[in-house]
Every structure is written in C-alpha cells, then in structure tokens.
Design a protein around this motif. Sequence first.
Motif, PDB file in Angstrom:
ATOM      1  N   ARG A   3       0.823  -1.205   0.000  1.00 40.56           N
ATOM      2  CA  ARG A   3       0.000   0.000   0.000  1.00 40.56           C
ATOM      3  C   ARG A   3       0.857   1.256   0.000  1.00 40.56           C
ATOM      4  O   ARG A   3       0.634   2.186  -0.760  1.00 40.56           O
ATOM      5  CB  ARG A   3      -0.899   0.028   1.236  1.00 40.56           C
ATOM      6  N   LYS A   4       1.859   1.234   0.884  1.00 37.67           N
ATOM      7  CA  LYS A   4       2.745   2.397   0.965  1.00 37.67           C
ATOM      8  C   LYS A   4       3.464   2.607  -0.360  1.00 37.67           C
ATOM      9  O   LYS A   4       3.605   3.730  -0.837  1.00 37.67           O
ATOM     10  CB  LYS A   4       3.760   2.195   2.093  1.00 37.67           C
ATOM     11  N   TYR A  55       2.581   1.581  -3.395  1.00 37.38           N
ATOM     12  CA  TYR A  55       1.625   2.015  -4.425  1.00 37.38           C
ATOM     13  C   TYR A  55       1.346   3.508  -4.279  1.00 37.38           C
ATOM     14  O   TYR A  55       1.401   4.276  -5.243  1.00 37.38           O
ATOM     15  CB  TYR A  55       0.329   1.214  -4.289  1.00 37.38           C
ATOM     16  N   TRP A  56       1.061   3.916  -3.063  1.00 41.92           N
ATOM     17  CA  TRP A  56       0.696   5.310  -2.822  1.00 41.92           C
ATOM     18  C   TRP A  56       1.861   6.248  -3.116  1.00 41.92           C
ATOM     19  O   TRP A  56       1.695   7.323  -3.703  1.00 41.92           O
ATOM     20  CB  TRP A  56       0.211   5.458  -1.380  1.00 41.92           C
ATOM     21  N   GLU A  65      -8.020   5.897   3.673  1.00 42.42           N
ATOM     22  CA  GLU A  65      -7.097   4.890   3.162  1.00 42.42           C
ATOM     23  C   GLU A  65      -7.748   4.127   2.006  1.00 42.42           C
ATOM     24  O   GLU A  65      -7.140   3.909   0.960  1.00 42.42           O
ATOM     25  CB  GLU A  65      -6.730   3.939   4.310  1.00 42.42           C
ATOM     26  N   ARG A  89      -8.048   5.330  -1.721  1.00 47.29           N
ATOM     27  CA  ARG A  89      -6.810   5.494  -2.485  1.00 47.29           C
ATOM     28  C   ARG A  89      -6.529   4.336  -3.427  1.00 47.29           C
ATOM     29  O   ARG A  89      -5.650   4.432  -4.273  1.00 47.29           O
ATOM     30  CB  ARG A  89      -5.632   5.653  -1.518  1.00 47.29           C
ATOM     31  N   TYR A  90      -7.274   3.211  -3.277  1.00 46.25           N
ATOM     32  CA  TYR A  90      -6.998   2.050  -4.120  1.00 46.25           C
ATOM     33  C   TYR A  90      -8.248   1.707  -4.911  1.00 46.25           C
ATOM     34  O   TYR A  90      -9.312   1.493  -4.319  1.00 46.25           O
ATOM     35  CB  TYR A  90      -6.547   0.866  -3.259  1.00 46.25           C
TER      36      TYR A  90
END
Lengths: 115, 556
Positions: free
Chosen positions: A29-30, A32-33, B541, B544-545
């Motif tokens: 996640r980190k 990707y972001w 959170e 964001r995906y």
Amino acid sequence: MTDTNESPPGGAPPPGGGGGAALPDNGWRKEYWKKNLRLMVVLLVVWFVVSFGAGILFVEQLNEIVIGGFPLGFWFAQQGSIYTFILLILIYALRMDKLDDHYGVSERNDDGSRS
Amino acid sequence: MSDIQTWALIFVAASFALYIGIAWRSRVKETKGFFVAEQNIPAVANGAAVAADWMSAASFISMAGLIAFLGSDGSIYLMGWTGGFVLLALLLAPYLRKWGKFTVPEFVGDRFSETVRSVAAVVAIIVSFTYVVGQMAGGGIVFSRFLGVEQAAGVAIAAAVIFAYAVFGGMKGITWTQVAQYTVLIVAYLIPAWAVAHTMTGFPVPQISFGEILAELNRIGAEFGLPVYTEAFTARPQIDVFLVTLSLMIGTAGLPHVIIRFYTTKTVRGARYSALWALVFIGLLYTTAPAVGAFTKLNLLSGVQGAAVDALPSWVQNWMATGLVTVGDGVDTIGTVSNDPTSGADLIINNDILVLASPEIAGLPAPIVGLVAAGGLAAAMSTAAGLLLVISSSASHDLYFRYLDKNASESRRLLVSRIAMGVAVLVSIYFGINPPAFVAQVVAFAFGLAASTFFPILLLGIFWKRTNAAGAVSGMLAGLAFTSTYMIYTLEVFGTQANDHILGVSPEGIGAIGAVVNLVVTVIVSLATKPPSHEIQEMVENIRYPATTRRTETAA
C-alpha cells in the motif's frame, strides 16, 4: 485469479490487510501510494511550468522567438498549454492503469476483464 | 420571417425534439438513477457530458469575442478554464468516484462532520444559483436574437425543455442530453471556424493558420490605436493574470456541478478517462476560440477601417439592428473600435458578435447561422441542467432528508428530489427573466467561492488523513469570509461602493488567495485539535486504491 484478502461483504479492502496479516500487507500500500504521489508531483510540475511558467511568468522572453507566425509565449498561453494539459491527463491515466495492474488493484469483472 | 430565422427555428426545434426524445428514453425509477445515472456511463460519453456541462453560454457565445478584445491576456480564460481539469483528474475525480456516493456535500459529511456537510450544501446551492441565472439569461438572448422571440418567452421555452428531461430523467436524462448537446454545439462552433480559416488563409485548421495573420492583426490594431495583440499584460498586470488563471483553475476543480459528473462513471479508471475525454472535447473548442477571435477581429477591423458609416459591410448593418453593433453619434468614418460602450469609440462592438456573426462574415449560408443558434442554446441548457441537479440534490439529499424527513422511503425520496428540481427550475426562470443587476459580477463569485471553499478541503480530505472536522469548518469559513470580503470591497454589489484593487489583484483573482487562506487555516486548526477517528482514517485509506479487493499478480 485469487484474492489475497478475504474481504468482508460490501467489499472495502480490509483495514491494514485483513485477517492476522495486518503489518506485512501495509508494504504494498505504501509503495503504491508513494508511486502514485511521485507521478502526480512530476505531472503537476510540468503543468505549472508550461502554463504559469511559459504562458505567464516568462511569456515576454519567449515572445522573442516566433514560429509559424506565433510568438512562442503567446502560443503557449493560447494553444500549447491546452495541448499539454490533455497530454498530462493521458499520461496519468495510462501510467495509473499500469500501476493498478502491477499492485493488483485494478478494477476487474469476475472473469478478469477490465470492468 | 427572414431566411436566418427560418433555419434557426428548424435547427432549434429539431434539437429540442432530440433532447425530449432522449429524456423519454432515460426516465429513472430510483434515486441512484436520479443522482448519479446508475453509475453506468461509459468514459467517452461521460467526457462529452462533462464538456457540455462545463462549457456554458459564455464559453460558446462570448469567449472568442472577449479574447479578441483582450488580446494575449485572453489566455486567462483559455488556460484557467482548461487547466483545472488536470487538477480534477489527478487530485479529486478518481478518489471521489471510489468513495462513490451522490453529492459533494455528502463526501465532506462522511469525511468530516454533518456540520461541514450542511455548510457545504448551502454553499453549493448559492454557487450553482448564481451560475444558473447567467445560463438562463444567455438562453433567452439567443432566442430573442435569432428567433425574434421575447427574451422572457425564450427563457420559459428553454426552461420547459430542461424541466422535461431534468425532472423525469434526473442525472441519467441530463447525461445523455448533454452528450447530444455537446455534439450540436461543437459542430455549430467548428464549421464556421474552419470556413473562416479557409477563406482567410487557404488552410482550414484554425489552430495552425491563425499564426499567419497575427502580424497583420498587430499592424492594423496599431492603426486603430489598440494595444499590440500578441503582447502580454496589456489588459491586466502580470500578477493579476497569474492569480485569475489560478483562481479559474482551482474554481473549476471545486465546482460541484463539474465534480458530480465524475460520480456517474462505472469505475475509478472510468473517472480518469472521463477527465481525459472531457478535456479533449473541451480543448477542441478552446483551441479554436482564440483563432476565431483573431480572424474575426482582423476581418472586422479591415472591413470598417476608414469606411464611411453608410458604406459599412452588410453584416455590420444587419447586426446593428440587434443593438450589438452601434455607431457613435455624429461619426462619419470609422477610426476607432472598442467593445466598451463607455469608451466613446466610433464603433462599439459587443463581444458576442464575433461568434454570432462569424458565419455571415465568412459568407456562409443561412442554415449555418441557424446551427449557431442551436449551438448557443445547447451550451446554455446543458450547463443549466447540471447546475439544477446540484441544487436539487443538495436541497433534498443533503438538507431536507437529514433535517425534516429522516426516514423517507425510496419512492418518497425520488418524488421530493423531483419537486426540488421543479422548484429550482421555476426560481431560475424568474431570475433568468429578471436578472439581478449585479449578475455579471456575481459570476466571479461562483468561481472565487468554489476555489476558496471546496477545493482545499477536498484536497486535504483525500491526501492528508490528519485533516479533521474542526479544521475543515474553520478553513471553509475563513476562505469564504476572506474571498467575499474582498469581492464586496472591490465590486459594486449589494449597493456597496467599488474600491481600487489592492496590488493590482482583481476580484476574479482573489479566489486563489482565498484557497491558500483556507488551506493554511485548515492545517493549523486540524493540528491544534484531535485527529479524526480511526474509522475515518480507514475510509481515506480505502479511497486510495481503485479495486475493492487486491489480486495476486498471477497472469502478469
């Protein structure tokens, strides 16, 4: 095609990775972001340089150069900036497709085709 | 009835029949259809709908003329009204689509608090109403000029058609009519532009060929005593050009009627590609407009230079009848031209004439002129419908059901939303017929307010988890207060006196500074108060995906 996470009904990604594997899952996640933010910042820098830089701040200097009848600063202010904006969104959309695929977060139908 | 009126009538009637037909086919039975078109619109179609939603009567009718008289500084509109889509595509649209509900106030309600939602709903209604009044008036003007109908009757006819598809089809009806309206308006805009470019340079792509005439335009402009066309900062100081451009960009990205158009796509990816298509479609008109402005201005100046008043070109005489072109008292030959009625120039030209008369200037036949009338109406109506949906959804979804009727059933919600839409149409008819005297200035309010209220808190809400409700409320109110204070200080509205611009910053440009004020206040107050709850941070959170669940990288 299997999901790494069992997601609860309603479908939101489970917080922190779901199940017991909360911490290890945060890595992607980190990553990707971070990549998303980096792409965004690069594109916004170009956005600013072309419109506010070439079209406003340095328009007078660029106007010394004339191409096809257009003083260059004038061309950026009235034509070039708009073409650049379109190009920036195109690059963003294409790069994000790749990024989504790479991290497995692109939107897919049940058969795996893009939805 | 003249030839032009007959053709205008044919095209306008045909396009209205098309819109009504689309409305009938896209009737909705659920609030999801009414508010977000069932989230089922393909990206290209949604892009065309965004383009029609965004390009107003002013973009279609007035912008080319405005640029012709502003010269190089016309870029504030060209860059300002397109650059905002980069911000929308990269910073807001995909995330708001992932969150996936109905309105902009609803997002800030979920993200921050119910108080923020109420404030946002009220601001959304104010912003949209100020904007819709101009569209209604613009539609009425097209009617009165091309069809010889009273302006009031024109407003009522256009509104009746909007009423039909907006009340029954909601967002779904609005979306598909906007796609049709985009087609009508772009065809109507490009045909005369290509023809003018071809006549004047022998090369029909206006974006490229208007370079050839710029030197000539600078020369003839000098003979009229006008500023050099291609020279920057002749109309506004550099700092103001910078700030107005930035304000229009941020304002574009913060306008609720534009943002909600991205809620209607199937996927997050669809929202990104919608933004791309939208800007392609908008760019088609926005890169043509400066060419139309330059060509028509050159035509105009060379046509009237030193001409005796009784020997002006025939199109000038035709349009004098409408009052869009006036010759000063006691003038024999034309030596000066201006678009400012108070300038005392020999020939006063209204900005709108450059687009409206361009087919005649290029010697195109009457049907094309009729098409331009249908195009102008399409631009006005598509924008009005999008704004009316924001008013209806904010009033019903964000205010009425939360305060007055908390347990309404689905069918009741749909009915109330339709009634809200109907009332909004009626109110806008009234103001379209009796526009408040300060309407022109108030449009600056719409952008300034959107820039200084919505954009910063949406941006921070998505990208900074630490932003909390106290911060968002303080930021929004600070931005709102700062921006409207400066506008009231510099504009003659509500009976106040207009003061000089401070440091050359015009009221159109203040929104950018208001946005910075909002941003700074939101950050400071957020840091000084408690962080938002764990649930809210999780929500941020999750938007964001794009996908709801992650897939392993098997195939690829």
